[in-house]
Design an enzyme around this catalytic site. Structure first.
Site, PDB file in Angstrom:
ATOM      1  N   PRO A 184     -12.032   1.635  16.719  1.00  0.00           N
ATOM      2  CA  PRO A 184     -12.104   2.428  17.417  1.00  0.00           C
ATOM      3  C   PRO A 184     -13.434   2.937  18.066  1.00  0.00           C
ATOM      4  CG  PRO A 184     -10.296   2.634  15.929  1.00  0.00           C
ATOM      5  CD  PRO A 184     -11.422   1.556  15.454  1.00  0.00           C
TER       6      PRO A 184
ATOM      7  N   PRO B 264       1.880  11.105  -1.563  1.00  0.00           N
ATOM      8  CA  PRO B 264       2.241  12.283  -1.709  1.00  0.00           C
ATOM      9  C   PRO B 264       2.124  13.405  -1.079  1.00  0.00           C
ATOM     10  CG  PRO B 264       3.543  10.433  -3.067  1.00  0.00           C
ATOM     11  CD  PRO B 264       2.595  10.452  -3.560  1.00  0.00           C
TER      12      PRO B 264
ATOM     13  N   GLN C 207      -7.300  -3.579   9.548  1.00  0.00           N
ATOM     14  CA  GLN C 207      -5.809  -2.258   9.919  1.00  0.00           C
ATOM     15  C   GLN C 207      -4.814  -3.508  10.391  1.00  0.00           C
ATOM     16  OE1 GLN C 207      -5.263   0.211  10.464  1.00  0.00           O
ATOM     17  NE2 GLN C 207      -7.807   1.287  11.629  1.00  0.00           N
TER      18      GLN C 207
ATOM     19  N   GLU D  24       1.024  -1.078   0.209  1.00  0.00           N
ATOM     20  CA  GLU D  24      -0.224   0.119  -0.226  1.00  0.00           C
ATOM     21  C   GLU D  24       0.879   1.602  -0.108  1.00  0.00           C
ATOM     22  OE1 GLU D  24      -2.857   0.004   2.184  1.00  0.00           O
ATOM     23  OE2 GLU D  24      -3.356   2.021   2.969  1.00  0.00           O
TER      24      GLU D  24
ATOM     25  N   THR E 236      -3.814   5.337  -1.367  1.00  0.00           N
ATOM     26  CA  THR E 236      -4.989   5.702  -0.188  1.00  0.00           C
ATOM     27  C   THR E 236      -6.004   6.909  -0.446  1.00  0.00           C
ATOM     28  OG1 THR E 236      -3.508   7.016   1.160  1.00  0.00           O
ATOM     29  CG2 THR E 236      -3.908   4.732   2.435  1.00  0.00           C
TER      30      THR E 236
HETATM   31  P1  FAD Z   1     -17.526   1.703   8.410  1.00  0.00           P
HETATM   32  O1  FAD Z   1     -17.189   0.122   7.132  1.00  0.00           O
HETATM   33  O2  FAD Z   1     -18.688   2.223   7.944  1.00  0.00           O
HETATM   34  O3  FAD Z   1     -16.925   1.503   9.353  1.00  0.00           O
HETATM   35  C1  FAD Z   1     -17.611   2.403  10.586  1.00  0.00           C
HETATM   36  C2  FAD Z   1     -17.585   2.292  12.174  1.00  0.00           C
HETATM   37  O4  FAD Z   1     -19.216   2.556  11.927  1.00  0.00           O
HETATM   38  C3  FAD Z   1     -17.638   0.471  12.499  1.00  0.00           C
HETATM   39  O5  FAD Z   1     -17.279   0.866  13.654  1.00  0.00           O
HETATM   40  C4  FAD Z   1     -18.972  -0.101  11.973  1.00  0.00           C
HETATM   41  O6  FAD Z   1     -19.560  -0.811  12.659  1.00  0.00           O
HETATM   42  C5  FAD Z   1     -19.688   1.522  12.241  1.00  0.00           C
HETATM   43  N1  FAD Z   1     -20.684   1.453  11.393  1.00  0.00           N
HETATM   44  C6  FAD Z   1     -20.976   1.493  10.645  1.00  0.00           C
HETATM   45  N2  FAD Z   1     -22.155   1.988   9.743  1.00  0.00           N
HETATM   46  C7  FAD Z   1     -23.346   1.752  11.165  1.00  0.00           C
HETATM   47  C8  FAD Z   1     -24.202   3.145  11.361  1.00  0.00           C
HETATM   48  N3  FAD Z   1     -25.436   2.686  10.412  1.00  0.00           N
HETATM   49  N4  FAD Z   1     -24.704   2.814  12.653  1.00  0.00           N
HETATM   50  C9  FAD Z   1     -23.291   3.166  13.136  1.00  0.00           C
HETATM   51  N5  FAD Z   1     -22.541   2.926  13.039  1.00  0.00           N
HETATM   52  C10 FAD Z   1     -21.844   2.180  11.970  1.00  0.00           C
HETATM   53  N6  FAD Z   1      -9.201   6.189   5.583  1.00  0.00           N
HETATM   54  C11 FAD Z   1      -9.340   6.765   4.531  1.00  0.00           C
HETATM   55  O7  FAD Z   1      -9.572   8.137   4.874  1.00  0.00           O
HETATM   56  N7  FAD Z   1      -8.278   6.787   3.355  1.00  0.00           N
HETATM   57  C12 FAD Z   1      -7.825   5.948   3.393  1.00  0.00           C
HETATM   58  O8  FAD Z   1      -7.652   5.444   2.108  1.00  0.00           O
HETATM   59  C13 FAD Z   1      -8.028   4.669   4.181  1.00  0.00           C
HETATM   60  N8  FAD Z   1      -7.543   3.267   3.944  1.00  0.00           N
HETATM   61  C14 FAD Z   1      -7.663   2.390   4.780  1.00  0.00           C
HETATM   62  C15 FAD Z   1      -7.568   1.304   4.335  1.00  0.00           C
HETATM   63  C16 FAD Z   1      -7.538   0.353   5.379  1.00  0.00           C
HETATM   64  C17 FAD Z   1      -7.712  -1.592   4.943  1.00  0.00           C
HETATM   65  C18 FAD Z   1      -8.578   0.520   6.414  1.00  0.00           C
HETATM   66  C19 FAD Z   1      -8.533  -0.468   7.625  1.00  0.00           C
HETATM   67  C20 FAD Z   1      -8.534   1.514   7.204  1.00  0.00           C
HETATM   68  C21 FAD Z   1      -9.223   2.266   5.943  1.00  0.00           C
HETATM   69  N9  FAD Z   1      -9.376   3.791   6.508  1.00  0.00           N
HETATM   70  C22 FAD Z   1      -8.356   4.651   5.300  1.00  0.00           C
HETATM   71  C23 FAD Z   1      -9.155   4.580   7.255  1.00  0.00           C
HETATM   72  C24 FAD Z   1     -10.815   3.787   7.392  1.00  0.00           C
HETATM   73  O9  FAD Z   1     -11.387   5.351   6.795  1.00  0.00           O
HETATM   74  C25 FAD Z   1     -11.181   4.287   8.767  1.00  0.00           C
HETATM   75  O10 FAD Z   1     -11.165   3.637   9.514  1.00  0.00           O
HETATM   76  C26 FAD Z   1     -12.800   5.009   9.045  1.00  0.00           C
HETATM   77  O11 FAD Z   1     -12.652   5.396  10.234  1.00  0.00           O
HETATM   78  C27 FAD Z   1     -13.690   3.776   8.849  1.00  0.00           C
HETATM   79  O12 FAD Z   1     -13.755   3.123   7.531  1.00  0.00           O
HETATM   80  P2  FAD Z   1     -15.192   1.755   7.555  1.00  0.00           P
HETATM   81  O13 FAD Z   1     -15.021   1.427   6.408  1.00  0.00           O
HETATM   82  O14 FAD Z   1     -14.143   0.556   8.155  1.00  0.00           O
HETATM   83  O15 FAD Z   1     -16.142   2.484   7.730  1.00  0.00           O
END
Ligand code: FAD
Length: 332
Positions: A139, A6, A205, A2, A33
């Site tokens: 988190p 930059p 994560q 990944e 990302t």
């Molecule tokens: P979701 O899958 O939507 O879930 C987030 C949380 O919300 C979970 O706890 C879920 O249970 C909860 N939730 C979902 N729907 C609901 C609902 N309707 N009501 C209440 N709670 C709900 N961030 C960036 O900005 N850019 C990136 O390129 C990026 N790449 C990433 C790559 C990986 C492999 C990972 C693990 C994370 C990455 N992130 C990135 C971080 C990510 O955007 C954050 O962790 C973000 O807070 C959650 O995204 P998600 O898609 O997991 O969210």
């Protein structure tokens, strides 16, 4: 592997040099990302397109769906299609810079599930869709366990294996954080919903406790999540960066790892070879994790957060026995 877009244009060639060197190990794909709220959308798209056309590496473009305005999502997807990008990591997104907590601002998309459903509705099976998984729980789903709650003794056996500690920003005190069993179950059900909606693969994560990841895989399988689950591996490159990143992600740091890092932190910052020693330790730690993951036979591959550098990832994959198909090994 990944990469991230930059901040400065002058660093783009470095990214491609790292890609070139890592490409020699035949990665299945390379992620780029997507900045919070689409802040890097043009550059992310450009880097993915260049990876594909000029480096012949399959790009996996990240796409976040909240804090975006207007038709940015539909445009990103149609642009991706036009550029021949077929892989999307569909995400909710992190809060924008300066904002600690995430809040939904676009009613159309409040979570990654909405985005996955939208991609499948608008584009059928065109894209291979990956989704994020959180072995320790997201988190947002973690609770602070205070002394009044009973501290560690109030945790169940599975919570004790999953909890992390983190410094409270306001009080400076160490806090116990845990995704409680009932919340962890809800998280897994939500992950299953994302898979049922059309996610083909899960990337996790970063984590530093292999047992937590393996338990997560077992728990996913037990509720019928059958797609590949790729472990997200972050290398320990420098102490400050590691503590910042793990603090932000509320990562669990196993006791032995924490003690080793504290021993490094206790040394004067200018002590000879400190940086090199930390880096060498980080490589060994990650190799050990990878070996355990591979031995478990529960991972279809390894996903490295390269931080746009190649030397550490290469050192790790070489120690794991992967062989480069290139003789070029100078540092990017
Ligand atoms: P979701 O899958 O939507 O879930 C987030 C949380 O919300 C979970 O706890 C879920 O249970 C909860 N939730 C979902 N729907 C609901 C609902 N309707 N009501 C209440 N709670 C709900 N961030 C960036 O900005 N850019 C990136 O390129 C990026 N790449 C990433 C790559 C990986 C492999 C990972 C693990 C994370 C990455 N992130 C990135 C971080 C990510 O955007 C954050 O962790 C973000 O807070 C959650 O995204 P998600 O898609 O997991 O969210």
């Amino acid at each position: 592997i990944e990469f991230y877009p930059p901040k400065k244009d002058v660093d783009i060639p470095k990214l491609f040099k790292a890609l070139e060197r890592l490409k020699a190990f035949n990665p299945l794909f390379a992620d780029v990302t997507w900045g919070a709220g689409g802040s890097t959308s043009d550059l992310t798209m450009e880097l993915c397109t260049k990876m594909k056309n000029e480096y012949n590496v399959v790009p996996n473009m990240h796409l976040t769906c909240t804090n975006v305005v207007g038709d940015k999502i539909s445009k990103a997807l149609t642009d991706a299609k036009e550029n021949g990008i077929t892989n999307i990591l569909a995400l909710r997104g992190d809060p924008p810079a300066g904002q600690d907590k995430w809040e939904a601002t676009d009613l159309a998309f409040s979570c990654a599930l909405d985005l996955i459903q939208y991609i499948r509705k608008e584009h059928g099976d065109y894209f291979h869709v990956t989704t994020a998984g959180y072995p320790e729980g997201h988190p947002n789903a973690m609770k602070v366990v205070t002394e009044e709650d009973g501290g560690l003794s109030s945790l169940s056996p599975s919570e004790l294996k999953r909890y992390s500690t983190s410094k409270n920003k306001e009080t400076g005190k160490e806090e116990i954080l845990v995704c409680k069993d009932e919340d962890y179950k809800t998280e897994l059900q939500y992950l299953k919903q994302k898979v049922d909606a059309g996610a083909n693969c899960i990337i996790t994560q970063m984590f530093f406790d292999v047992d937590v990841f393996l338990q997560f895989v077992d728990d996913c399988r037990a509720i019928g999540i059958t797609v590949p689950i790729l472990p997200g591996l972050m290398m320990i490159g420098n102490l400050g960066g590691f503590r910042r990143m793990t603090g932000f992600c509320k990562s669990r740091i196993p006791k032995e790892l924490d003690e080793k890092l504290m021993a490094f932190e206790a040394l004067p910052a200018d002590s000879p070879d400190l940086k090199a020693k930390v880096k060498a330790f980080g490589i060994e730690y990650c190799v050990d994790m990878c070996n355990k993951l591979i031995a478990s036979k529960k991972v279809p591959g390894l996903h490295f957060y390269t931080l746009n550098m190649s030397s550490t990832t290469i050192a790790i994959v070489e120690k794991l026995g992967y062989v480069s198909n290139s003789i070029k090994t100078e540092e990017a």
